[in-house]
Design a protein around this motif. Structure first.
Motif, mmCIF file in Angstrom:
data_model
loop_
_atom_site.group_PDB
_atom_site.id
_atom_site.type_symbol
_atom_site.label_atom_id
_atom_site.label_comp_id
_atom_site.label_asym_id
_atom_site.label_seq_id
_atom_site.Cartn_x
_atom_site.Cartn_y
_atom_site.Cartn_z
ATOM 1 N N TYR A 179 0.815 -1.212 0.000
ATOM 2 C CA TYR A 179 0.000 0.000 0.000
ATOM 3 C C TYR A 179 0.854 1.269 0.000
ATOM 4 C CZ TYR A 179 0.856 -0.308 5.071
ATOM 5 O OH TYR A 179 1.439 -0.397 6.313
ATOM 6 N N HIS A 231 -10.934 2.224 -5.437
ATOM 7 C CA HIS A 231 -9.989 1.230 -5.939
ATOM 8 C C HIS A 231 -8.889 0.968 -4.906
ATOM 9 C CE1 HIS A 231 -11.036 2.187 -10.444
ATOM 10 N NE2 HIS A 231 -12.080 1.791 -9.727
ATOM 11 N N ASP A 232 -8.467 2.032 -4.255
ATOM 12 C CA ASP A 232 -7.436 1.905 -3.221
ATOM 13 C C ASP A 232 -7.901 0.975 -2.104
ATOM 14 O OD1 ASP A 232 -4.992 2.834 -1.668
ATOM 15 O OD2 ASP A 232 -6.586 3.547 -0.351
ATOM 16 N N TRP A 260 -10.362 -1.179 -2.200
ATOM 17 C CA TRP A 260 -10.601 -2.522 -2.718
ATOM 18 C C TRP A 260 -9.307 -3.329 -2.740
ATOM 19 C CZ3 TRP A 260 -8.619 -5.421 -6.643
ATOM 20 C CH2 TRP A 260 -9.290 -6.623 -6.920
ATOM 21 N N SER A 261 -8.204 -2.702 -3.172
ATOM 22 C CA SER A 261 -6.931 -3.427 -3.237
ATOM 23 C C SER A 261 -6.496 -3.883 -1.853
ATOM 24 C CB SER A 261 -5.845 -2.549 -3.876
ATOM 25 O OG SER A 261 -5.410 -1.527 -2.984
ATOM 26 N N LYS A 262 -6.749 -3.071 -0.835
ATOM 27 C CA LYS A 262 -6.382 -3.445 0.529
ATOM 28 C C LYS A 262 -7.276 -4.561 1.056
ATOM 29 C CE LYS A 262 -4.613 1.184 1.295
ATOM 30 N NZ LYS A 262 -4.929 2.562 1.748
ATOM 31 N N LEU A 322 -13.669 -4.673 -10.821
ATOM 32 C CA LEU A 322 -12.279 -4.862 -10.403
ATOM 33 C C LEU A 322 -11.949 -6.329 -10.244
ATOM 34 C CD1 LEU A 322 -11.866 -1.938 -7.890
ATOM 35 C CD2 LEU A 322 -10.445 -2.321 -9.894
ATOM 36 N N ILE A 350 -9.040 -8.298 -12.322
ATOM 37 C CA ILE A 350 -7.954 -9.048 -11.695
ATOM 38 C C ILE A 350 -7.917 -10.497 -12.211
ATOM 39 C CG2 ILE A 350 -7.210 -10.084 -9.504
ATOM 40 C CD1 ILE A 350 -6.322 -7.274 -9.695
#
Length: 275
Positions: free
Chosen positions: A41, A51-52, A54-56, A268, A272
């Protein structure tokens, strides 16, 4: 953006060229100072905050220890809570990670009596306390044992029969993450991951400090860093030496708040997975 940059002065933009590249190579040349030793991160910045987060969540929910380790940790935590209840402490316990062994940062190699002096204001006398450690000589912890009821992974072999001993380190992390108060070793990425796990617990259960990502977590040394986890701090170097609140703060924000956010998550996931 300013917080995410920290000390860095340039951005590497993930543009169409990078998106279409079959391979993206991150250099690991120590001589250039470009060694990739940083939390995911702290390396990525998303223009869209959804999006930030979601990635975490993706890392939290899918890049995790296998069920065998999770279940074994739950058994030990249950045992710790039972012992705490029987001792009159409402099923809670405190925890340490004390890194010894071949750890290269000599300022962390202090005697247990100094660890006690540095942290005695943070813990209660007599409290059940779990110690995750690579120190094999338990006599080392005698100064702490004079003040707390100490437990180690060795004390719970009766619920770990047949468990793969290669997983003991990971097991220690999960158990220590459930402590009411946790005190770890600065510079240790092992401690760092425990703090991140605790950050996830704080967000899920809305424990005190969750709004800004702070934790009831500390370091026993160096003294200048003891309180770094109970106050908000932006990403700063050396990034690998500790974790930062941005890694878990508001991690579940926006989930199910609208059909639009749900569609974004679905898109997303498809991106992926390549579907």
């Amino acid at each position: 953006m300013r917080e995410a940059l920290a000390h860095r002065t340039e951005l590497c933009i993930y543009d169409q060229v990078l998106q279409q590249a079959p391979v993206i190579h991150f250099t690991g040349d120590n001589a250039s100072g470009a060694r990739m030793l940083v939390h995911f991160y702290a390396l990525l910045f998303f223009e869209d905050w959804t999006h930030d987060l979601w990635s975490k969540r993706f890392i939290r929910d899918h890049v995790r220890y296998i069920d065998e380790i999770q279940c074994a940790a739950a058994r030990v935590v249950h045992e710790m809570r039972e012992k705490s209840t029987l001792a009159g402490y409402n099923g809670t316990f405190d925890s340490f990670h004390i890194r010894r062994g071949d750890f290269q940062y000599k300022e962390t190699r202090i005697e247990a009596s100094v660890i006690y002096d540095n942290t005695k204001s943070l813990l209660e006398e007599g409290y059940p306390t779990y110690i995750a450690t690579d120190e094999r000589n338990k006599a080392f912890f005698a100064p702490l044992a004079q003040h707390y009821k100490l437990f180690y992974l060795d004390d719970f072999q009766h619920v770990l029969e047949g468990f793969n001993t290669n997983y003991y380190g990971m097991l220690d992390q999960l158990i220590a993450s459930r402590g009411r108060t946790f005190i770890g070793t600065y510079y240790s990425t092992f401690t760092g991951y425990i703090h991140r796990l605790r950050g996830h617990h704080y967000q899920k259960h809305k424990l005190p400090g969750y709004e800004n990502g702070t934790l009831k977590g500390y370091y026993y040394v160096p003294q200048r860093h003891i309180h770094h986890m109970d106050q908000y701090m932006a990403i700063s170097p050396p990034m690998w030496a500790r974790e930062f609140p941005v890694g878990w703060r508001d991690i579940d924000k926006g989930i199910g708040s609208s059909n639009s956010s749900s569609r974004k998550e679905e898109g997303l996931v498809q991106e992926i997975s390549g579907s």
